[in-house]
Motif scaffolding. Structure first.
Motif, mmCIF file in Angstrom:
data_model
loop_
_atom_site.group_PDB
_atom_site.id
_atom_site.type_symbol
_atom_site.label_atom_id
_atom_site.label_comp_id
_atom_site.label_asym_id
_atom_site.label_seq_id
_atom_site.Cartn_x
_atom_site.Cartn_y
_atom_site.Cartn_z
ATOM 1 N N ALA A 217 0.838 -1.206 0.000
ATOM 2 C CA ALA A 217 0.000 0.000 0.000
ATOM 3 C C ALA A 217 0.872 1.256 0.000
ATOM 4 O O ALA A 217 0.597 2.214 -0.745
ATOM 5 C CB ALA A 217 -0.941 -0.005 1.200
ATOM 6 N N LEU A 218 1.917 1.263 0.819
ATOM 7 C CA LEU A 218 2.818 2.424 0.860
ATOM 8 C C LEU A 218 3.562 2.586 -0.463
ATOM 9 O O LEU A 218 3.802 3.710 -0.913
ATOM 10 C CB LEU A 218 3.796 2.302 2.021
ATOM 11 C CG LEU A 218 3.192 2.497 3.415
ATOM 12 C CD1 LEU A 218 4.190 2.103 4.495
ATOM 13 C CD2 LEU A 218 2.734 3.942 3.603
ATOM 14 N N CYS A 219 3.940 1.485 -1.078
ATOM 15 C CA CYS A 219 4.597 1.550 -2.393
ATOM 16 C C CYS A 219 3.667 2.185 -3.417
ATOM 17 O O CYS A 219 4.087 3.051 -4.189
ATOM 18 C CB CYS A 219 5.007 0.156 -2.860
ATOM 19 S SG CYS A 219 6.492 -0.486 -2.076
ATOM 20 N N GLU A 220 2.423 1.752 -3.421
ATOM 21 C CA GLU A 220 1.459 2.297 -4.374
ATOM 22 C C GLU A 220 1.249 3.786 -4.151
ATOM 23 O O GLU A 220 1.170 4.559 -5.106
ATOM 24 C CB GLU A 220 0.148 1.531 -4.287
ATOM 25 C CG GLU A 220 0.258 0.120 -4.846
ATOM 26 C CD GLU A 220 -0.942 -0.752 -4.558
ATOM 27 O OE1 GLU A 220 -1.963 -0.251 -4.045
ATOM 28 O OE2 GLU A 220 -0.857 -1.961 -4.857
ATOM 29 N N GLU A 221 1.195 4.207 -2.885
ATOM 30 C CA GLU A 221 1.034 5.636 -2.575
ATOM 31 C C GLU A 221 2.212 6.450 -3.085
ATOM 32 O O GLU A 221 2.046 7.586 -3.509
ATOM 33 C CB GLU A 221 0.905 5.842 -1.058
ATOM 34 C CG GLU A 221 -0.406 5.414 -0.469
ATOM 35 C CD GLU A 221 -0.408 5.531 1.052
ATOM 36 O OE1 GLU A 221 0.457 6.255 1.616
ATOM 37 O OE2 GLU A 221 -1.262 4.882 1.681
ATOM 38 N N SER A 222 3.413 5.865 -3.011
ATOM 39 C CA SER A 222 4.612 6.610 -3.390
ATOM 40 C C SER A 222 5.004 6.416 -4.851
ATOM 41 O O SER A 222 5.950 7.039 -5.331
ATOM 42 C CB SER A 222 5.791 6.198 -2.504
ATOM 43 O OG SER A 222 6.223 4.895 -2.838
ATOM 44 N N GLY A 223 4.305 5.527 -5.563
ATOM 45 C CA GLY A 223 4.636 5.271 -6.956
ATOM 46 C C GLY A 223 5.772 4.279 -7.140
ATOM 47 O O GLY A 223 6.324 4.162 -8.233
ATOM 48 N N ARG A 224 6.133 3.558 -6.098
ATOM 49 C CA ARG A 224 7.210 2.577 -6.192
ATOM 50 C C ARG A 224 6.628 1.198 -6.508
ATOM 51 O O ARG A 224 5.573 0.820 -6.011
ATOM 52 C CB ARG A 224 7.981 2.518 -4.871
ATOM 53 C CG ARG A 224 9.118 1.525 -4.915
ATOM 54 C CD ARG A 224 10.004 1.600 -3.723
ATOM 55 N NE ARG A 224 11.046 0.586 -3.824
ATOM 56 C CZ ARG A 224 12.001 0.438 -2.952
ATOM 57 N NH1 ARG A 224 12.083 1.235 -1.907
ATOM 58 N NH2 ARG A 224 12.898 -0.517 -3.106
ATOM 59 N N ASP A 225 7.345 0.437 -7.310
ATOM 60 C CA ASP A 225 6.947 -0.927 -7.634
ATOM 61 C C ASP A 225 7.169 -1.812 -6.405
ATOM 62 O O ASP A 225 8.300 -1.946 -5.938
ATOM 63 C CB ASP A 225 7.779 -1.438 -8.809
ATOM 64 C CG ASP A 225 7.472 -2.869 -9.188
ATOM 65 O OD1 ASP A 225 6.517 -3.466 -8.642
ATOM 66 O OD2 ASP A 225 8.204 -3.405 -10.048
ATOM 67 N N PRO A 226 6.128 -2.429 -5.854
ATOM 68 C CA PRO A 226 6.290 -3.287 -4.672
ATOM 69 C C PRO A 226 7.244 -4.454 -4.914
ATOM 70 O O PRO A 226 7.901 -4.921 -3.982
ATOM 71 C CB PRO A 226 4.882 -3.808 -4.387
ATOM 72 C CG PRO A 226 3.963 -2.897 -5.102
ATOM 73 C CD PRO A 226 4.727 -2.339 -6.264
ATOM 74 N N ALA A 227 7.362 -4.903 -6.154
ATOM 75 C CA ALA A 227 8.271 -6.008 -6.465
ATOM 76 C C ALA A 227 9.734 -5.622 -6.308
ATOM 77 O O ALA A 227 10.606 -6.485 -6.276
ATOM 78 C CB ALA A 227 8.012 -6.513 -7.880
ATOM 79 N N SER A 228 10.014 -4.328 -6.176
ATOM 80 C CA SER A 228 11.404 -3.883 -6.003
ATOM 81 C C SER A 228 11.895 -4.055 -4.573
ATOM 82 O O SER A 228 13.070 -3.849 -4.290
ATOM 83 C CB SER A 228 11.548 -2.418 -6.429
ATOM 84 O OG SER A 228 10.871 -1.563 -5.516
ATOM 85 N N ILE A 229 11.013 -4.445 -3.669
ATOM 86 C CA ILE A 229 11.391 -4.677 -2.272
ATOM 87 C C ILE A 229 11.455 -6.179 -2.036
ATOM 88 O O ILE A 229 10.456 -6.874 -2.103
ATOM 89 C CB ILE A 229 10.395 -4.014 -1.299
ATOM 90 C CG1 ILE A 229 10.435 -2.499 -1.503
ATOM 91 C CG2 ILE A 229 10.730 -4.391 0.150
ATOM 92 C CD1 ILE A 229 9.433 -1.746 -0.673
ATOM 93 N N ARG A 230 12.656 -6.659 -1.793
ATOM 94 C CA ARG A 230 12.875 -8.092 -1.571
ATOM 95 C C ARG A 230 12.524 -8.448 -0.133
ATOM 96 O O ARG A 230 12.813 -7.686 0.786
ATOM 97 C CB ARG A 230 14.322 -8.434 -1.863
ATOM 98 C CG ARG A 230 14.711 -8.063 -3.290
ATOM 99 C CD ARG A 230 16.132 -8.347 -3.529
ATOM 100 N NE ARG A 230 16.254 -9.792 -3.696
ATOM 101 C CZ ARG A 230 17.166 -10.361 -4.460
ATOM 102 N NH1 ARG A 230 18.020 -9.625 -5.103
ATOM 103 N NH2 ARG A 230 17.222 -11.668 -4.571
ATOM 104 N N ILE A 231 11.943 -9.614 0.043
ATOM 105 C CA ILE A 231 11.557 -10.066 1.385
ATOM 106 C C ILE A 231 12.374 -11.299 1.753
ATOM 107 O O ILE A 231 12.363 -12.302 1.033
ATOM 108 C CB ILE A 231 10.057 -10.385 1.479
ATOM 109 C CG1 ILE A 231 9.223 -9.156 1.113
ATOM 110 C CG2 ILE A 231 9.706 -10.887 2.876
ATOM 111 C CD1 ILE A 231 7.731 -9.426 1.027
#
Length: 122
Positions: A40-54
């Motif tokens: 949700a925070l990624c979408e708000e900021s325009g960042r691709d959530p897939a760019s954050i590795r878990i």
């Protein structure tokens, strides 16, 4: 995580500056909740959530069964750390051999040391 609540400031810092998230969790539902907040925070900021590795950091005896790895993979986890039980070199070698054989049977694991496979699990 404070109690059963994720610290939203941490997620904001991850989205703004980070490349990954290393949660320490008791159950997979906590991971899913945190992942959803990060998305949700990624979408708000325009960042691709897939760019954050878990990468899930396991405790002793945690995440050693196939059902756990299947659920973690389904939840978007790329790496899982597993504590070794053995305390001497021979014991560690045997345990690592057994885990390697088990993970090969698992079939869902990807060699991330090979750059061509870096995002293959997504």
């Amino acid at each position: 995580m404070f109690g059963d609540q994720w610290a939203k400031r941490v997620f904001k810092r991850i989205v703004e500056w980070g490349e990954g998230w290393l949660p320490v969790i008791r159950e997979i539902g906590q991971l899913v909740d945190g992942r959803n907040q990060l998305r949700a925070l990624c979408e708000e900021s325009g960042r691709d959530p897939a760019s954050i590795r878990i990468t899930v950091f396991g405790a002793i005896e945690q995440w050693r069964k196939r059902k756990h790895h299947d659920a973690l993979t389904a939840a978007g986890v790329e790496h899982v750390t597993i504590w070794l039980k053995a305390r001497d070199a021979d014991g560690m070698r045997h345990e690592l051999d057994a885990l390697a054989a088990y993970l090969q049977i698992l079939g869902a694991m990807v060699d991330f040391a090979d750059p061509a496979n870096e995002r293959a699990a997504r």
